[in-house]
Design a protein around this motif. Structure first.
Motif, PDB file in Angstrom:
ATOM      1  N   GLY A  93      38.921  13.130 -17.021  1.00 10.74           N
ATOM      2  CA  GLY A  93      39.700  12.478 -15.946  1.00 10.74           C
ATOM      3  C   GLY A  93      40.967  13.272 -15.457  1.00 10.74           C
ATOM      4  O   GLY A  93      41.937  13.001 -15.182  1.00 10.74           O
ATOM      5  N   THR A 141      41.030  14.957 -12.842  1.00 10.03           N
ATOM      6  CA  THR A 141      41.351  14.877 -11.380  1.00 10.03           C
ATOM      7  C   THR A 141      42.371  13.922 -10.835  1.00 10.03           C
ATOM      8  O   THR A 141      42.480  13.940  -9.599  1.00 10.03           O
ATOM      9  CB  THR A 141      40.018  14.903 -10.530  1.00 10.03           C
ATOM     10  OG1 THR A 141      39.403  13.593 -10.886  1.00 10.03           O
ATOM     11  CG2 THR A 141      39.151  15.978 -10.804  1.00 10.03           C
ATOM     12  N   HIS A 151      37.201  17.562 -15.586  1.00  9.09           N
ATOM     13  CA  HIS A 151      35.924  16.658 -15.386  1.00  9.09           C
ATOM     14  C   HIS A 151      36.223  15.339 -15.055  1.00  9.09           C
ATOM     15  O   HIS A 151      37.265  14.700 -15.575  1.00  9.09           O
ATOM     16  CB  HIS A 151      35.226  16.676 -17.162  1.00  9.09           C
ATOM     17  CG  HIS A 151      35.108  17.939 -17.348  1.00  9.09           C
ATOM     18  ND1 HIS A 151      33.933  18.893 -16.908  1.00  9.09           N
ATOM     19  CD2 HIS A 151      35.652  18.527 -18.372  1.00  9.09           C
ATOM     20  CE1 HIS A 151      34.000  19.957 -17.656  1.00  9.09           C
ATOM     21  NE2 HIS A 151      34.878  20.206 -18.487  1.00  9.09           N
ATOM     22  N   SER A 152      35.241  14.757 -14.232  1.00  8.69           N
ATOM     23  CA  SER A 152      35.224  13.286 -13.740  1.00  8.69           C
ATOM     24  C   SER A 152      33.908  13.239 -13.467  1.00  8.69           C
ATOM     25  O   SER A 152      32.884  13.819 -13.272  1.00  8.69           O
ATOM     26  CB  SER A 152      36.216  13.006 -12.857  1.00  8.69           C
ATOM     27  OG  SER A 152      35.814  13.957 -11.712  1.00  8.69           O
ATOM     28  N   ASP A 188      30.151  11.488 -16.997  1.00  6.51           N
ATOM     29  CA  ASP A 188      30.378   9.996 -16.739  1.00  6.51           C
ATOM     30  C   ASP A 188      30.195   9.488 -18.549  1.00  6.51           C
ATOM     31  O   ASP A 188      29.394   9.670 -19.109  1.00  6.51           O
ATOM     32  CB  ASP A 188      29.403   9.405 -15.893  1.00  6.51           C
ATOM     33  CG  ASP A 188      29.167   7.803 -16.147  1.00  6.51           C
ATOM     34  OD1 ASP A 188      30.013   7.264 -16.861  1.00  6.51           O
ATOM     35  OD2 ASP A 188      28.587   7.426 -15.170  1.00  6.51           O
ATOM     36  N   THR A 221      40.548   9.070 -18.900  1.00  8.44           N
ATOM     37  CA  THR A 221      39.783   7.996 -18.169  1.00  8.44           C
ATOM     38  C   THR A 221      40.116   6.774 -18.270  1.00  8.44           C
ATOM     39  O   THR A 221      40.818   6.342 -19.394  1.00  8.44           O
ATOM     40  CB  THR A 221      38.324   8.112 -18.630  1.00  8.44           C
ATOM     41  OG1 THR A 221      38.266   7.768 -19.882  1.00  8.44           O
ATOM     42  CG2 THR A 221      37.733   9.418 -18.226  1.00  8.44           C
TER      43      THR A 221
END
Length: 244
Positions: free
Chosen positions: A7, A9, A30-31, A37, A58
């Motif tokens: 999360g 970004t 990372h995203s 995922d 996230t």
């Protein structure tokens, strides 16, 4: 230290990455846009390879009854990946008072996320924050029309996202707490008072009416969302933030 920021970004994540990198760490965002995922498990092993810590920022795409399933699955997959990669520290961002508002689906889901982390195989830290300054516009939009904004008199202690990001980065760069750190803004408002301050700063002439049935916050009882004496208080006031 290499720190994977899942999360990384988003509003908080992008700031956490910048703060950690400025502090000499190797923070990697990372995203789903980078191929990670948490629901499917795709990209988790690659993202955590060589990481000393992982920060999970996230969020569920919905705030309804589907949110518990999101946090259960995403945490199960992340913690399994962190265990396999021998990551030594897992950090999540949660909400001050989250376990005191079981009437809200989303708060129950975030409490579940905390519980999964606590019971998991990886040393952990939880950062609990009060409501973000940045969310006030959304709160105003929930129960407004061209003439009025209806808000409950719920007491809140909001904080700037930049101050939350600093708190998360500080915890991520340190040793696992094995517990929770609460962070909050320096001022307490009723939500209707905060609405009036916001509208005045924007030159919005609408009237704020107290309505203790409006929006999601009427489910909050008493001072559940107010930080306790153990909280770390930021210094940025709401009016200072608005002026920027």
């Amino acid at each position: 230290m290499k720190i994977a920021v899942i999360g990384g970004t988003g509003l908080i994540g992008s700031q956490v990455v910048r703060i950690l990198n400025e502090g000499g760490h190797e923070a990697v965002p990372h995203s789903p846009s980078t191929g990670v995922d948490l629901l499917s498990g795709a990209g988790i092993a690659e993202a955590l390879a060589g990481a000393g810590a992982v920060v999970n920022l996230t969020n569920s795409p919905t705030f309804d009854e589907q949110s518990p399933a999101f946090f259960q699955t995403s945490m199960d997959n992340l913690l399994a990946g962190a265990r396999d990669a021998e990551v030594g520290h897992a950090v999540i961002l949660s909400i001050v008072g989250v376990d005191q508002v079981p009437e809200l689906d989303y708060y129950r889901a975030k409490t579940l996320q905390e519980d999964v982390l606590k019971a998991g195989p990886v040393p952990y830290s939880i950062v609990r924050s009060t409501q973000f300054f940045e969310f006030m516009d959304a709160v105003l939009s929930w129960t407004s029309d061209e003439h009025t904004v209806r808000l409950p008199a719920t007491r809140v202690q909001p904080i700037a996202s930049a101050d939350i990001a600093r708190a998360v980065a500080d915890v991520a760069a340190g040793a696992p707490l094995g517990g929770t750190r609460n962070v909050a803004g320096p001022e307490v408002f009723t939500l209707d008072e905060l609405g009036r301050i916001t509208l005045e700063a924007k030159g919005d002439k609408r009237t704020v009416l107290v309505d203790d049935t409006a929006g999601m916050f009427p489910a909050v009882k008493g001072d559940a969302l107010i930080a306790g004496d153990d909280a770390v208080l930021s210094t940025t006031t709401y009016r200072e933030w608005l002026a920027r």
